[in-house]
Design a protein around this motif. Sequence first.
Motif, mmCIF file in Angstrom:
data_model
loop_
_atom_site.group_PDB
_atom_site.id
_atom_site.type_symbol
_atom_site.label_atom_id
_atom_site.label_comp_id
_atom_site.label_asym_id
_atom_site.label_seq_id
_atom_site.Cartn_x
_atom_site.Cartn_y
_atom_site.Cartn_z
ATOM 1 N N PRO A 62 0.791 -1.234 0.000
ATOM 2 C CA PRO A 62 0.000 0.000 0.000
ATOM 3 C C PRO A 62 0.823 1.283 0.000
ATOM 4 N N ARG A 63 2.010 1.291 0.619
ATOM 5 C CA ARG A 63 2.826 2.503 0.630
ATOM 6 C C ARG A 63 3.457 2.706 -0.736
ATOM 7 N N ARG A 64 3.534 3.958 -1.155
ATOM 8 C CA ARG A 64 4.063 4.258 -2.492
ATOM 9 C C ARG A 64 5.387 5.006 -2.373
ATOM 10 N N ILE A 65 6.368 4.552 -3.133
ATOM 11 C CA ILE A 65 7.684 5.181 -3.176
ATOM 12 C C ILE A 65 7.931 5.647 -4.601
ATOM 13 N N LEU A 66 8.344 6.893 -4.757
ATOM 14 C CA LEU A 66 8.638 7.459 -6.075
ATOM 15 C C LEU A 66 10.135 7.721 -6.175
ATOM 16 N N VAL A 67 10.769 7.156 -7.177
ATOM 17 C CA VAL A 67 12.210 7.302 -7.403
ATOM 18 C C VAL A 67 12.400 7.938 -8.777
ATOM 19 N N VAL A 68 13.134 9.048 -8.821
ATOM 20 C CA VAL A 68 13.275 9.817 -10.062
ATOM 21 C C VAL A 68 14.752 10.049 -10.363
ATOM 22 N N ALA A 69 15.158 9.698 -11.575
ATOM 23 C CA ALA A 69 16.527 9.915 -12.027
ATOM 24 C C ALA A 69 16.550 10.982 -13.116
ATOM 25 N N ALA A 70 17.718 11.618 -13.280
ATOM 26 C CA ALA A 70 17.970 12.656 -14.287
ATOM 27 C C ALA A 70 17.141 13.907 -14.059
ATOM 28 N N LEU A 99 9.224 -5.060 2.463
ATOM 29 C CA LEU A 99 9.138 -3.602 2.402
ATOM 30 C C LEU A 99 7.692 -3.141 2.303
ATOM 31 N N GLY A 100 6.858 -3.920 1.613
ATOM 32 C CA GLY A 100 5.431 -3.614 1.555
ATOM 33 C C GLY A 100 5.091 -2.334 0.827
ATOM 34 N N CYS A 101 5.819 -2.043 -0.239
ATOM 35 C CA CYS A 101 5.630 -0.785 -0.977
ATOM 36 C C CYS A 101 5.382 -1.048 -2.456
ATOM 37 N N THR A 102 4.635 -0.164 -3.065
ATOM 38 C CA THR A 102 4.545 -0.108 -4.532
ATOM 39 C C THR A 102 5.491 0.983 -5.007
ATOM 40 N N TRP A 103 6.318 0.636 -5.979
ATOM 41 C CA TRP A 103 7.397 1.510 -6.425
ATOM 42 C C TRP A 103 7.085 2.121 -7.785
ATOM 43 N N HIS A 104 7.326 3.394 -7.899
ATOM 44 C CA HIS A 104 7.183 4.108 -9.169
ATOM 45 C C HIS A 104 8.565 4.660 -9.524
ATOM 46 N N ILE A 105 9.175 4.081 -10.537
ATOM 47 C CA ILE A 105 10.569 4.374 -10.871
ATOM 48 C C ILE A 105 10.630 5.041 -12.242
ATOM 49 N N ILE A 106 11.132 6.269 -12.265
ATOM 50 C CA ILE A 106 11.289 7.017 -13.521
ATOM 51 C C ILE A 106 12.778 7.052 -13.836
ATOM 52 N N LEU A 178 9.764 10.372 -1.594
ATOM 53 C CA LEU A 178 10.270 10.757 -2.908
ATOM 54 C C LEU A 178 11.789 10.707 -2.853
ATOM 55 N N CYS A 179 12.390 9.890 -3.693
ATOM 56 C CA CYS A 179 13.844 9.760 -3.768
ATOM 57 C C CYS A 179 14.326 10.408 -5.062
ATOM 58 N N SER A 180 15.070 11.485 -4.930
ATOM 59 C CA SER A 180 15.610 12.222 -6.070
ATOM 60 C C SER A 180 17.103 11.914 -6.149
ATOM 61 N N LEU A 181 17.543 11.382 -7.283
ATOM 62 C CA LEU A 181 18.903 10.854 -7.392
ATOM 63 C C LEU A 181 19.821 11.877 -8.051
ATOM 64 N N HIS A 182 20.898 12.232 -7.339
ATOM 65 C CA HIS A 182 21.805 13.297 -7.775
ATOM 66 C C HIS A 182 23.251 12.825 -7.706
ATOM 67 N N ASN A 183 24.118 13.527 -8.397
ATOM 68 C CA ASN A 183 25.550 13.318 -8.196
ATOM 69 C C ASN A 183 26.330 14.558 -8.607
ATOM 70 N N GLY A 184 27.522 14.688 -8.048
ATOM 71 C CA GLY A 184 28.386 15.820 -8.337
ATOM 72 C C GLY A 184 29.711 15.356 -8.900
ATOM 73 N N THR A 442 16.257 4.383 3.800
ATOM 74 C CA THR A 442 15.310 5.454 4.083
ATOM 75 C C THR A 442 13.882 4.964 3.965
ATOM 76 N N THR A 443 13.624 4.055 3.042
ATOM 77 C CA THR A 443 12.290 3.475 2.927
ATOM 78 C C THR A 443 11.904 2.756 4.212
ATOM 79 N N VAL A 444 12.828 1.977 4.743
ATOM 80 C CA VAL A 444 12.548 1.258 5.988
ATOM 81 C C VAL A 444 12.315 2.232 7.142
ATOM 82 N N ALA A 445 13.144 3.285 7.212
ATOM 83 C CA ALA A 445 13.085 4.198 8.353
ATOM 84 C C ALA A 445 11.911 5.159 8.301
#
Length: 453
Positions: A62-70, A99-106, A178-184, A442-445
Motif C-alpha cells: 500500500p505505501r508508495r515510493i517514487l524514485v526519479v533519475a535525471a 518492504l510492503g511498498c509499490t514503487w514508481h521508478i522514472i 520521494l527519492c531524487s537521485l543526484h551526483n556531483g 530510508t524506505t525502511v526508516a
Amino acid sequence: MFERIMALAGSIPPVERFAGVDELLAQAGQIARQYPELTRWHRIGSSKLGEPLWSLTISGGPRRILVVAAVHPNEPVGGLTSIRLARTLTENDALREELGCTWHIIPCIDPDGTRLNEGWFTPPLTLGSYGRSFYRPAPGEQVEWSFPFAYKENFFDRVMPETIALMRVIDETKPALLCSLHNGEYGGVYYYLSDTTDALNEQLAAIPVRLGLPLHTGEPEAAFIEQIAPAIFRGFTAEQECDFMEELGLDAGRRKAGTSSGAYAARYGTRYLAAEVPYWASPDADDHTPLAMSYPELLAERGERFEETARTLTGLLESVRPDLSVRSPYLRASEAFIPFLWDAAESSRTLAGRQDNDRPAVVAERFHAIGSVLSGRVRFGGMLLNVLGGELAIGNGTPAIRAAHQRLSEVFEGWIAEDPQQRQEIPLAKLVGVQLGAILATTVALAGGRADA
C-alpha cells in the motif's frame, strides 16, 4: 534489515559506463516484459522536444515510493541506480514483500538534456572530456527546480512539460517517500533529507564508508543549508534561498526558477531523500585538520577566484553577443549561470567579513572552496565553448566568434591544468550501491518496513 541492505549495496556487478537514454529505457522495458505480473511500463508525459517519458511501476504494497533519475541531466548515476533498484525488487520476492511498498521508478525524467551529456558517458572520464560535453539546463529549465513558486517578489509559473509529467505522478501517487537521485563531480557522499532519525543518519553515513568512499563533511552547498549530522543536510527550500540572497544584499528577484520536487510533494506529507554521490573521491573531503590560513582568508580567496572566472566568461560572452545566431540550450544556460559566478564572489566576500567566521580553516573547507570554483569553471566554461563551437559548426565563424573560441579553449585547458587536487575515479558500481542502499534504508526508516537488523 540494514545488514541485508548493505549486502545488496556491496554486491552490484561491475558497471563499465554510464547508460544513455535509449539504453535506460530499453533495460526498464525489458524488466517490465520479464515480470508482467509485477510491473507496468507506462508513459507519463512528453519532453519539451516531444520524446515520451516513462515510468516503471512495481507492485508490492500500500505505501508508495517514487524514485526519479535525471532531474538534473548531467547526473547520470541515478539512471543506473534506477535500473538496479528495479531488478533488485523484481528478483527478490522476500525483500519486496517485507518492504510492503509499490514503487514508481522514472529512469530518466529529462531525456532531452541527458542526450546532450552523452558525449562524456564513455570512459575514460576526465575533467576535460566532462566539461567539453557538459550540459546543465538554466535553473528555470531544470525539472528539479521548475515547480510553481510564489514568494515575496518571486513568481514562477513557466512549468516545463517534464515537470508537469512529474507533478501528475506525484498528484496521482501521493508517495510516502520521494527519492531524487543526484551526483556531483568530486569529494564525498552526502544526503538531503526532509525528515530523519539518529539511526537513519548513522546508516546513511555508514553506507559509503563501508563501500570505501569518503563522506562530504565540509561546507554545505550554501551557507544557509542546515547540517543535521555529518554528511546529512536538511532539504532546503526556494524560500530559504531567496531570504539568504536578500540577507547578503543580492537581488532575489534575479532568481528565475521555481521550487523543488520535494517542496511540491510535501503537500501530501511526502518525505524526501536526495542522495548525492561524486565521480571522483578525495580524502580531503572528510579531513578536518586545521590549516595555517583563517576561514575568512579562505573565503576571500574563493571570492577572488569566482570574480576572475566571472569576468573572463562574461567578457567572452559579451564580445560575441552581436554575432550569435542561435539561442541554443547552451546559450540559455550560459546566460543564466555566468551571473551566478558574480553572486558567488559577492557571497564569499560577505561571509568572509562576518565575525562568527573568524577561526582557522580546515582541509575539508579548502577542498570545497577550490572545488566549487573549479566546478564553475569546468561547467560554465564548457557550456560557453559549446555555444561558440555550435556557431562555428553552422558556418557562423565571424572573427569575434573565432577569436573567442580560441581564447576560451586556451583558458579552459589552463583551468584544468591548474587543478591542484588529487582525485580518484570511483567505480560506478560503488556509486550505484550507495544510492541503492540509501533508498532502501530510508524506505525502511521513513516509509514503513521493519528496521530490525
